[in-house]
Design a protein around this motif. Structure first.
Motif, PDB file in Angstrom:
ATOM      1  N   ARG A   1      -9.261   7.704  11.460  1.00  0.00           N
ATOM      2  CA  ARG A   1      -9.470   8.873  10.598  1.00  0.00           C
ATOM      3  C   ARG A   1      -9.762   8.445   9.157  1.00  0.00           C
ATOM      4  NH1 ARG A   1      -5.608  10.363  14.316  1.00  0.00           N
ATOM      5  NH2 ARG A   1      -6.059  12.266  15.498  1.00  0.00           N
ATOM      6  N   ALA A   2      -8.854   7.697   8.591  1.00  0.00           N
ATOM      7  CA  ALA A   2      -9.058   7.204   7.227  1.00  0.00           C
ATOM      8  C   ALA A   2      -8.215   5.949   7.040  1.00  0.00           C
ATOM      9  CB  ALA A   2      -8.666   8.259   6.198  1.00  0.00           C
ATOM     10  N   PHE A   3      -8.706   5.038   6.233  1.00  0.00           N
ATOM     11  CA  PHE A   3      -7.950   3.850   5.853  1.00  0.00           C
ATOM     12  C   PHE A   3      -7.172   4.230   4.606  1.00  0.00           C
ATOM     13  CE2 PHE A   3      -7.631  -0.212   3.500  1.00  0.00           C
ATOM     14  CZ  PHE A   3      -6.910  -0.941   4.440  1.00  0.00           C
ATOM     15  N   HIS A   4      -5.859   4.431   4.748  1.00  0.00           N
ATOM     16  CA  HIS A   4      -5.108   5.109   3.700  1.00  0.00           C
ATOM     17  C   HIS A   4      -3.993   4.306   3.042  1.00  0.00           C
ATOM     18  CE1 HIS A   4      -3.467   8.869   1.835  1.00  0.00           C
ATOM     19  NE2 HIS A   4      -4.731   9.188   1.894  1.00  0.00           N
ATOM     20  N   PRO A   5      -3.714   3.050   3.398  1.00  0.00           N
ATOM     21  CA  PRO A   5      -2.601   2.337   2.753  1.00  0.00           C
ATOM     22  C   PRO A   5      -2.923   1.962   1.310  1.00  0.00           C
ATOM     23  CG  PRO A   5      -3.804   0.834   4.164  1.00  0.00           C
ATOM     24  CD  PRO A   5      -4.377   2.203   4.416  1.00  0.00           C
ATOM     25  N   LYS A   6      -1.881   1.918   0.510  1.00  0.00           N
ATOM     26  CA  LYS A   6      -2.001   1.459  -0.883  1.00  0.00           C
ATOM     27  C   LYS A   6      -0.998   0.332  -1.080  1.00  0.00           C
ATOM     28  CE  LYS A   6      -3.469   5.917  -1.094  1.00  0.00           C
ATOM     29  NZ  LYS A   6      -3.155   7.021  -0.162  1.00  0.00           N
ATOM     30  N   ILE A   7      -1.474  -0.886  -0.905  1.00  0.00           N
ATOM     31  CA  ILE A   7      -0.636  -2.080  -0.961  1.00  0.00           C
ATOM     32  C   ILE A   7      -1.293  -3.099  -1.881  1.00  0.00           C
ATOM     33  CG2 ILE A   7       0.418  -3.945   0.384  1.00  0.00           C
ATOM     34  CD1 ILE A   7      -0.004  -2.197   2.881  1.00  0.00           C
ATOM     35  N   THR A   8      -0.500  -3.752  -2.697  1.00  0.00           N
ATOM     36  CA  THR A   8      -0.992  -4.875  -3.502  1.00  0.00           C
ATOM     37  C   THR A   8      -0.028  -6.046  -3.348  1.00  0.00           C
ATOM     38  OG1 THR A   8      -2.170  -3.557  -5.167  1.00  0.00           O
ATOM     39  CG2 THR A   8      -1.406  -5.732  -5.840  1.00  0.00           C
ATOM     40  N   ALA A   9      -0.548  -7.180  -2.926  1.00  0.00           N
ATOM     41  CA  ALA A   9       0.244  -8.405  -2.816  1.00  0.00           C
ATOM     42  C   ALA A   9      -0.290  -9.408  -3.826  1.00  0.00           C
ATOM     43  CB  ALA A   9       0.182  -8.973  -1.402  1.00  0.00           C
ATOM     44  N   LEU A  10       0.510  -9.722  -4.821  1.00  0.00           N
ATOM     45  CA  LEU A  10       0.167 -10.726  -5.822  1.00  0.00           C
ATOM     46  C   LEU A  10       0.891 -12.018  -5.454  1.00  0.00           C
ATOM     47  CD1 LEU A  10       0.502  -8.572  -9.085  1.00  0.00           C
ATOM     48  CD2 LEU A  10      -1.560  -9.012  -7.728  1.00  0.00           C
ATOM     49  N   ILE A  11       0.134 -13.094  -5.297  1.00  0.00           N
ATOM     50  CA  ILE A  11       0.668 -14.347  -4.776  1.00  0.00           C
ATOM     51  C   ILE A  11       0.525 -15.452  -5.812  1.00  0.00           C
ATOM     52  CG2 ILE A  11       0.573 -16.007  -2.884  1.00  0.00           C
ATOM     53  CD1 ILE A  11       1.171 -13.153  -1.981  1.00  0.00           C
ATOM     54  N   GLY A  12       1.624 -16.151  -6.075  1.00  0.00           N
ATOM     55  CA  GLY A  12       1.610 -17.303  -6.967  1.00  0.00           C
ATOM     56  C   GLY A  12       2.204 -18.516  -6.285  1.00  0.00           C
ATOM     57  N   GLU A  13       2.164 -19.637  -6.971  1.00  0.00           N
ATOM     58  CA  GLU A  13       2.661 -20.875  -6.380  1.00  0.00           C
ATOM     59  C   GLU A  13       4.139 -20.780  -6.035  1.00  0.00           C
ATOM     60  OE1 GLU A  13       2.839 -25.693  -7.371  1.00  0.00           O
ATOM     61  OE2 GLU A  13       1.868 -24.292  -8.763  1.00  0.00           O
ATOM     62  N   SER A  14       4.924 -20.135  -6.870  1.00  0.00           N
ATOM     63  CA  SER A  14       6.364 -20.052  -6.626  1.00  0.00           C
ATOM     64  C   SER A  14       6.909 -18.647  -6.834  1.00  0.00           C
ATOM     65  CB  SER A  14       7.113 -21.029  -7.549  1.00  0.00           C
ATOM     66  OG  SER A  14       6.846 -20.725  -8.914  1.00  0.00           O
ATOM     67  N   LYS A  15       6.037 -17.651  -6.862  1.00  0.00           N
ATOM     68  CA  LYS A  15       6.469 -16.276  -7.078  1.00  0.00           C
ATOM     69  C   LYS A  15       5.510 -15.325  -6.374  1.00  0.00           C
ATOM     70  CE  LYS A  15       5.535 -14.444 -11.155  1.00  0.00           C
ATOM     71  NZ  LYS A  15       5.385 -14.186 -12.604  1.00  0.00           N
ATOM     72  N   GLY A  16       5.972 -14.130  -6.147  1.00  0.00           N
ATOM     73  CA  GLY A  16       5.119 -13.107  -5.555  1.00  0.00           C
ATOM     74  C   GLY A  16       5.608 -11.737  -5.962  1.00  0.00           C
ATOM     75  N   ARG A  17       4.689 -10.787  -5.965  1.00  0.00           N
ATOM     76  CA  ARG A  17       5.057  -9.405  -6.261  1.00  0.00           C
ATOM     77  C   ARG A  17       4.276  -8.496  -5.335  1.00  0.00           C
ATOM     78  NH1 ARG A  17       5.897  -6.867 -12.328  1.00  0.00           N
ATOM     79  NH2 ARG A  17       7.122  -5.055 -11.679  1.00  0.00           N
ATOM     80  N   LEU A  18       4.994  -7.648  -4.621  1.00  0.00           N
ATOM     81  CA  LEU A  18       4.394  -6.769  -3.628  1.00  0.00           C
ATOM     82  C   LEU A  18       4.626  -5.324  -4.042  1.00  0.00           C
ATOM     83  CD1 LEU A  18       3.078  -6.511  -0.758  1.00  0.00           C
ATOM     84  CD2 LEU A  18       5.414  -6.497   0.156  1.00  0.00           C
ATOM     85  N   PHE A  19       3.536  -4.568  -4.158  1.00  0.00           N
ATOM     86  CA  PHE A  19       3.621  -3.141  -4.481  1.00  0.00           C
ATOM     87  C   PHE A  19       3.216  -2.336  -3.247  1.00  0.00           C
ATOM     88  CE2 PHE A  19       2.519  -5.155  -8.593  1.00  0.00           C
ATOM     89  CZ  PHE A  19       3.591  -4.722  -9.354  1.00  0.00           C
ATOM     90  N   VAL A  20       4.035  -1.362  -2.894  1.00  0.00           N
ATOM     91  CA  VAL A  20       3.714  -0.440  -1.807  1.00  0.00           C
ATOM     92  C   VAL A  20       3.991   0.964  -2.327  1.00  0.00           C
ATOM     93  CG1 VAL A  20       4.188   0.240   0.566  1.00  0.00           C
ATOM     94  CG2 VAL A  20       4.436  -2.162  -0.107  1.00  0.00           C
ATOM     95  N   GLY A  21       2.975   1.821  -2.298  1.00  0.00           N
ATOM     96  CA  GLY A  21       3.195   3.145  -2.854  1.00  0.00           C
ATOM     97  C   GLY A  21       2.080   4.114  -2.555  1.00  0.00           C
ATOM     98  N   SER A  22       1.870   5.025  -3.479  1.00  0.00           N
ATOM     99  CA  SER A  22       0.921   6.120  -3.259  1.00  0.00           C
ATOM    100  C   SER A  22      -0.332   6.016  -4.120  1.00  0.00           C
ATOM    101  CB  SER A  22       1.609   7.463  -3.552  1.00  0.00           C
ATOM    102  OG  SER A  22       2.051   7.514  -4.909  1.00  0.00           O
ATOM    103  N   ALA A  23      -0.411   5.015  -4.990  1.00  0.00           N
ATOM    104  CA  ALA A  23      -1.482   4.969  -5.985  1.00  0.00           C
ATOM    105  C   ALA A  23      -2.755   4.327  -5.447  1.00  0.00           C
ATOM    106  CB  ALA A  23      -1.015   4.198  -7.218  1.00  0.00           C
ATOM    107  N   ASN A  24      -3.865   5.052  -5.554  1.00  0.00           N
ATOM    108  CA  ASN A  24      -5.173   4.488  -5.263  1.00  0.00           C
ATOM    109  C   ASN A  24      -5.658   3.644  -6.441  1.00  0.00           C
ATOM    110  OD1 ASN A  24      -6.165   5.623  -2.642  1.00  0.00           O
ATOM    111  ND2 ASN A  24      -5.786   7.572  -3.673  1.00  0.00           N
TER     112      ASN A  24
END
Length: 249
Positions: free
Chosen positions: A78-101
């Motif tokens: 129907r639609a591709f609707h996930p809003k995920i951002t995975a930021l990857i570093g050598e020794s760190k990471g930050r994952l955002f999961v939410g509603s923002a396009n």
């Protein structure tokens, strides 16, 4: 902090992002230069195919897609609707999961809800969540796409923590119930996953926030019934609630 400000944080070499609506101008004006300015060069965006085509028709093709970042048109039933951002570093990471396009309104205009999950040496257990999120994205990459595997290999080479515990991406559905991400799955609905995650815990009050509702609130009724019909609060914008009078009564 505004959502877009997070993209200016240093220490990340790779970014894997998904969105339904893709604002070509907004993305290249705000998140993209922030990522690049902070040293992130390996950038991949998966966006709904129909919405990308619409954006191209309205504003023309992006200036830097295909040269400085990889844009993938993702297709779903129907639609591709996930809003995920995975930021990857050598020794760190930050994952955002939410509603923002990845649009001007999603990044800085609307009221959006976003969860932020971090990986660090002090939080090694969160590596699996990053691995699962990227594996989920990979499900929607066209089989003839040559650049996503290259981008993923780059990320792995410079972030050994992603797979250094001997696990692989196939553990996406096998996480511990107290530390997991819920994805659309062919064999089980999101509702059933929520119910399974709650388990035997007694729900004393149910609070639900959503911009869109089915006319008869059938989804909300199923969720409430699964938890024993607890007192329920539905938060809506009184001017743009998208609920029919009959449903609200």
């Amino acid at each position: 902090m505004r959502y877009y400000e997070a993209f200016g944080e240093g220490g990340f070499h790779s970014a894997f992002m998904t969105t339904y609506a893709f604002g070509t101008l907004a993305f290249e004006d705000v998140p993209f230069p922030k990522l690049r300015g902070a040293g992130c060069r390996n950038i991949v965006v998966l966006a709904d195919r129909a919405m990308v085509n619409q954006a191209f028709a309205d504003f023309g093709p992006p200036s830097f897609a295909g040269s400085s970042y990889h844009l993938i048109k993702a297709s779903a039933p129907r639609a591709f609707h996930p809003k995920i951002t995975a930021l990857i570093g050598e020794s760190k990471g930050r994952l955002f999961v939410g509603s923002a396009n990845l649009t001007a309104l999603g990044l800085a205009g609307n009221k959006e809800q976003i969860a932020s999950i971090e990986y660090s040496n002090d939080r090694p257990e969160n590596a699996r969540l990053f691995r699962n999120a990227i594996a989920y994205m990979q499900r929607f990459v066209p089989k003839d796409d040559q650049w996503f595997p290259t981008s993923l290999d780059r990320a792995k080479r410079s972030a050994a923590w992603l797979y250094d515990d001997g696990a692989d991406a196939d553990d996406i559905w096998n996480g511990a119930p107290d530390l997991n991400l819920l994805f659309d799955r062919p064999e089980i609905t999101i509702l059933d996953q929520i119910i399974a995650s709650v388990g035997d815990d007694r729900i004393e009050r149910l609070i639900v926030v959503s911009p869109y509702w089915d006319d008869r609130l059938e989804g909300l009724a199923r969720l409430s019934a699964a938890f024993g019909d607890p007192p329920t609060d539905v938060l809506i914008d009184p001017e743009n609630g998208f609920l029919s009078i009959g449903a609200q009564s």
